[in-house]
Design an enzyme around this catalytic site. Structure first.
Site, PDB file in Angstrom:
ATOM      1  N   SER A   1     -32.989 -45.214  84.333  1.00  0.00           N
ATOM      2  CA  SER A   1     -33.733 -44.496  83.307  1.00  0.00           C
ATOM      3  C   SER A   1     -34.944 -43.842  83.922  1.00  0.00           C
ATOM      4  CB  SER A   1     -34.193 -45.448  82.214  1.00  0.00           C
ATOM      5  OG  SER A   1     -33.189 -45.570  81.280  1.00  0.00           O
TER       6      SER A   1
ATOM      7  N   HIS B   1     -38.656 -44.174  76.549  1.00  0.00           N
ATOM      8  CA  HIS B   1     -38.398 -45.609  76.414  1.00  0.00           C
ATOM      9  C   HIS B   1     -38.915 -46.405  77.619  1.00  0.00           C
ATOM     10  CE1 HIS B   1     -34.437 -45.043  78.590  1.00  0.00           C
ATOM     11  NE2 HIS B   1     -34.721 -46.244  79.014  1.00  0.00           N
TER      12      HIS B   1
ATOM     13  N   ASP C   1     -36.116 -37.931  75.284  1.00  0.00           N
ATOM     14  CA  ASP C   1     -36.578 -39.201  75.850  1.00  0.00           C
ATOM     15  C   ASP C   1     -37.459 -39.012  77.099  1.00  0.00           C
ATOM     16  OD1 ASP C   1     -36.869 -41.851  76.474  1.00  0.00           O
ATOM     17  OD2 ASP C   1     -34.740 -42.346  76.258  1.00  0.00           O
TER      18      ASP C   1
HETATM   19  N1  ARG Z   1     -29.740 -47.123  76.396  1.00  0.00           N
HETATM   20  C1  ARG Z   1     -30.848 -46.660  77.165  1.00  0.00           C
HETATM   21  C2  ARG Z   1     -31.179 -47.712  78.222  1.00  0.00           C
HETATM   22  O1  ARG Z   1     -30.399 -48.542  78.502  1.00  0.00           O
HETATM   23  C3  ARG Z   1     -32.003 -46.302  76.301  1.00  0.00           C
HETATM   24  C4  ARG Z   1     -32.694 -47.442  75.638  1.00  0.00           C
HETATM   25  C5  ARG Z   1     -33.885 -47.100  74.791  1.00  0.00           C
HETATM   26  N2  ARG Z   1     -33.540 -46.583  73.483  1.00  0.00           N
HETATM   27  C6  ARG Z   1     -33.327 -47.340  72.376  1.00  0.00           C
HETATM   28  N3  ARG Z   1     -33.000 -46.728  71.270  1.00  0.00           N
HETATM   29  N4  ARG Z   1     -33.457 -48.648  72.336  1.00  0.00           N
HETATM   30  O2  ARG Z   1     -32.256 -48.106  78.527  1.00  0.00           O
HETATM   31  N1  GLU Z   2     -31.380 -46.522  79.586  1.00  0.00           N
HETATM   32  C1  GLU Z   2     -31.082 -47.182  80.809  1.00  0.00           C
HETATM   33  C2  GLU Z   2     -32.319 -47.667  81.557  1.00  0.00           C
HETATM   34  O1  GLU Z   2     -33.283 -48.080  80.991  1.00  0.00           O
HETATM   35  C3  GLU Z   2     -30.277 -46.281  81.635  1.00  0.00           C
HETATM   36  C4  GLU Z   2     -28.980 -46.203  81.044  1.00  0.00           C
HETATM   37  C5  GLU Z   2     -27.978 -47.002  81.763  1.00  0.00           C
HETATM   38  O2  GLU Z   2     -27.955 -48.225  81.662  1.00  0.00           O
HETATM   39  O3  GLU Z   2     -27.207 -46.326  82.438  1.00  0.00           O
HETATM   40  O4  GLU Z   2     -32.353 -47.720  82.754  1.00  0.00           O
END
Ligand code: ARG
Ligand code: GLU
Length: 720
Positions: A655, A87, A223
């Protein structure tokens, strides 16, 4: 001196007996030796603070990079090979994708360095060193100084320090405030500008579970994606060129395929973006009860419209996938955040804390003089601050949410240049910039979808914001169409220059003096200009004053909290600087009688497998590898591990961060947090806050067994 010694010893004893304090924290690399290393070693870490951060020798910090501003990545070979999240590389993978070369769907693997794909504009930054510059920034500055004067003085000192630190070095220096401006650190980094895409699994692996599973444990997302840093022949940053060579890093992470189990030490080293752990109850109330609900409402609508379009057409799926992922990511987090704050009773707890703090302040004349006005100050400030913050965020959410309105905005500079001059160099440059950037915009633009977004968002804007906060041009349009925004949208999108690539390009190319008038009649340009004017006249000036008052309160409130509880070692809120979190691999109880194990496996992917559901459609080849249990050296006891959780304190920006074991080897890549603990940006809960990481063995398995790109492993150091 002696006294402080005794105090520190006492503190240390207290920590090791109760070790209650550092169950959370995003710590400063430079201060690990001083504050954390002991506890880290108690938790199992077998190396020294110098192995993590040192300016005297190669160490882990040389291999942790800030990836394009928003994510973290780590170097895993002597040839500048980077691994980060799928991502995090999503925009790049998406931009290289078309219906013919659909790397989102099929994945991408450069089979040689020649096949790696350049990504103009993407940068990677590596920290060279950091330093406490609080003295230089704050010397002679007193509390009774006028707040604006203080801000100006600090800003000019910061510029000086940055200039001195970076001058003639080709490096970038940046001074950042910590503890709400009670402390300042200087960071000097090297910025690389030639970063190429090396590999990415198909979305059915790299985004497996999609938005359905996002922020959720148990998780099965592969990921990861890979890039490579290129440098000039001198190993220094250079613009993209075929002459560039793979960057030779000072350090790279060896990769352990021994795996992790519950109780193992892990540490996350990366660039967490922002947290608000020390704010008053009023702030949590604003976010939870006012801001989040409105933003959630509008994004729910956006997602509904975009989802429908994506499901109707594979081209639109490609065009909107990255945008949709961005929109829904925060949307879902806000929902979890509200639930978490509710469950933990965060507002009431903070109020209770504020009562105790108040009593402590009131019980001493000196404290009363220094801190006595803070909580009352917050109480007076927040109702107005809340109103203006909501108007500002919500309006931007609407305006930027309509794509044609937001690209219309981008013509303001060109138009401004013309009002002063005619054809000159700046104008020519601006024209070609606009045309260039419009390529990317229109490649991913679908007019019908945007028309629907326009109608829906305009309607909601009028419903959700009080009339006095609605921009005049909006009110005019609304009454002209009698609230029938569908009809209005159809009409405006016929008139506007901003919904068709050819119209847009022709207009920009031939832009001349008379175009300024034509532009000023374009309905979407008018609207965007009016929103802008409204905000910058009626909202932003007041907001700036309030935010500066807020800063002053926050800085002193932070100080008061630190003096109130001297037995606690405080960590500063995240601020996009390099940090360390540590903890252990650990499951949790999401609700009564349910325990979540900390490790997920390929079995779970097969359980979720459903070709009918886009997010759960497992690639055939992965099914076959599973059936044959063909996991090579990456499996364990007949299973293929996929993800794991731990109680490391992380946030957005983390991330792609390396997850490091007790021996300093890479065992995972951080990519998310678990649902029950996502409120940790305002309230970390050791019982339930968990970071989610990809098990590095799953990444290697996918590269090697699934993609047949095993040659990439040759440049890595694998510890078996
Ligand atoms: N929650 C994770 C973050 O905050 C992954 C986001 C990407 N994945 C998604 N399905 N949108 O970035
Ligand atoms: N998916 C998040 C990011 O893009 C990390 C997850 C979080 O927020 O802890 O940094």
């Amino acid at each position: 001196m002696k006294k402080t010694l005794i105090v520190t010893t006492l503190l240390l004893i207290q920590f090791s007996v109760f070790s209650k304090v550092p169950d959370e924290g995003i710590w400063i690399p430079l201060l690990i030796e001083k504050y954390n290393i002991k506890l880290m070693q108690e938790k199992g870490f077998r190396l020294s603070a110098e192995d993590i951060y040192s300016v005297n020798r190669a160490c882990m910090k040389d291999a942790v990079v800030n990836f394009d501003g928003g994510c973290t990545a780590e170097i895993i070979s002597g040839e500048g090979l980077l691994i980060t999240n799928h991502h995090c590389g999503y925009d790049q993978i998406q931009q290289h994708s078309s219906l013919e070369h659909d790397y989102l769907t099929n994945g991408f693997w450069a089979m040689s360095k020649q096949e790696e794909l350049p990504n103009p504009g993407v940068t990677v930054s590596i920290l060279k060193w950091m330093e406490d510059v609080t003295e230089q920034v704050l010397s002679g500055i007193t509390e009774d100084m006028d707040q604006r004067k203080r801000e100006e003085l600090i800003a000019s000192r910061i510029l000086d320090i940055q200039k001195k630190a970076a001058e003639g070095t080709g490096l970038r220096a940046s001074v950042r405030p910590f503890f709400m401006g009670n402390q300042y650190f200087l960071f000097v980094s090297e910025i690389f500008r030639d970063v190429r895409l090396v590999g990415a699994p198909p979305s059915a692996i790299g985004k497996f579970g999609g938005d359905t599973d996002n922020w959720i444990w148990p998780r099965h997302t592969g990921d990861f994606s890979m890039f490579r840093i290129y440098a000039g022949p001198d190993n220094k940053p250079a613009d993209y060129s075929t002459e560039n060579v793979p960057y030779k890093p000072a350090y790279y992470f060896p990769i352990s395929i021994k795996g992790v189990s519950e109780g193992d030490f892990t540490m996350v080293f990366g660039y967490p973006g922002s947290t608000s752990e020390y704010v008053p109850s009023y702030h949590v109330d604003m976010v939870k009860n006012y801001l989040d609900p409105k933003l959630i409402a509008i994004r729910t609508k956006k997602i509904e419209i975009i989802d429908e379009a994506m499901n109707s057409d594979p081209l639109i799926r490609i065009q909107y996938s990255a945008k949709k992922a961005g929109i829904s990511n925060s949307w879902k987090k806000w929902i979890g955040e509200i639930q978490g704050l509710e469950r933990m009773n965060t507002i009431a707890r903070k109020q209770e804390f504020e009562k105790r703090l108040s009593a402590w302040i009131e019980s001493d004349e000196g404290r009363k003089a220094r801190f006595g006005d803070i909580l009352a100050g917050y109480r007076d400030l927040y109702p107005r601050l809340r109103e203006y913050t909501v108007v500002n965020s919500f309006t931007n959410e609407v305006v930027y949410g309509i794509e044609a309105v937001s690209i219309a905005r981008s013509l303001r500079t060109l138009s401004g240049l013309y009002e002063k001059n005619t054809e000159n160099e700046a104008v020519i440059k601006e024209k070609s910039r606009l045309i260039e950037s419009s390529d990317g915009f229109f490649k991913d633009y679908n007019k019908e979808t945007d028309i629907k977004l326009f109608a829906a968002l305009m309607k909601m804007y009028g419903e959700i914001l009080d009339q006095k906060w609605q921009a005049p041009e909006y009110l005019r349009l609304k009454s002209s169409c009698k609230g029938s925004f569908d009809k209005l949208a159809a009409k405006l999108y016929k008139q506007t220059l901003f919904a068709d690539k050819s119209k847009y390009n022709a207009f920009v190319k031939n832009f001349n003096k008379s175009s300024v008038t034509r532009l000023s009649r374009d309905p979407l340009y008018l609207l965007s200009g009016d929103f802008n004017k409204f905000l910058s006249q009626k909202v932003l000036p007041e907001l700036a004053v309030m935010n500066s008052d807020l800063q002053r309160l926050n800085r002193r409130y932070m100080k008061a909290q630190m003096e109130f509880d001297t037995s606690r070692v405080f960590y500063p809120d995240a601020n996009s600087t390099l940090r360390i979190a540590f903890g252990k691999v650990k499951g949790y109880f999401p609700k009564d009688a349910v325990y979540f194990e900390p490790v997920s496996t390929l079995d779970g992917i097969i359980e979720k497998d459903n070709p009918e559901i886009y997010d759960y459609n497992v690639p055939q080849k992965l099914r076959e590898l599973y059936l044959r249990k063909d996991f090579g050296r990456y499996g364990q006891n007949g299973k293929m591990p996929v993800c794991f959780i731990a109680d490391n304190h992380t946030t957005g920006g983390n991330s792609g961060s390396p997850v490091i074991n007790a021996d300093g080897f890479l065992v995972g890549i951080n990519f998310d947090r678990a649902w029950e603990g996502v409120a940790s940006d305002m309230a970390f809960n050791p019982e339930q806050s968990r970071n989610i990481s990809l098990d590095i063995r799953y990444a290697l398995f996918i590269i090697d067994k699934f993609a047949g790109a095993g040659y990439l492993l040759k440049e890595m150091t694998i510890i078996e």
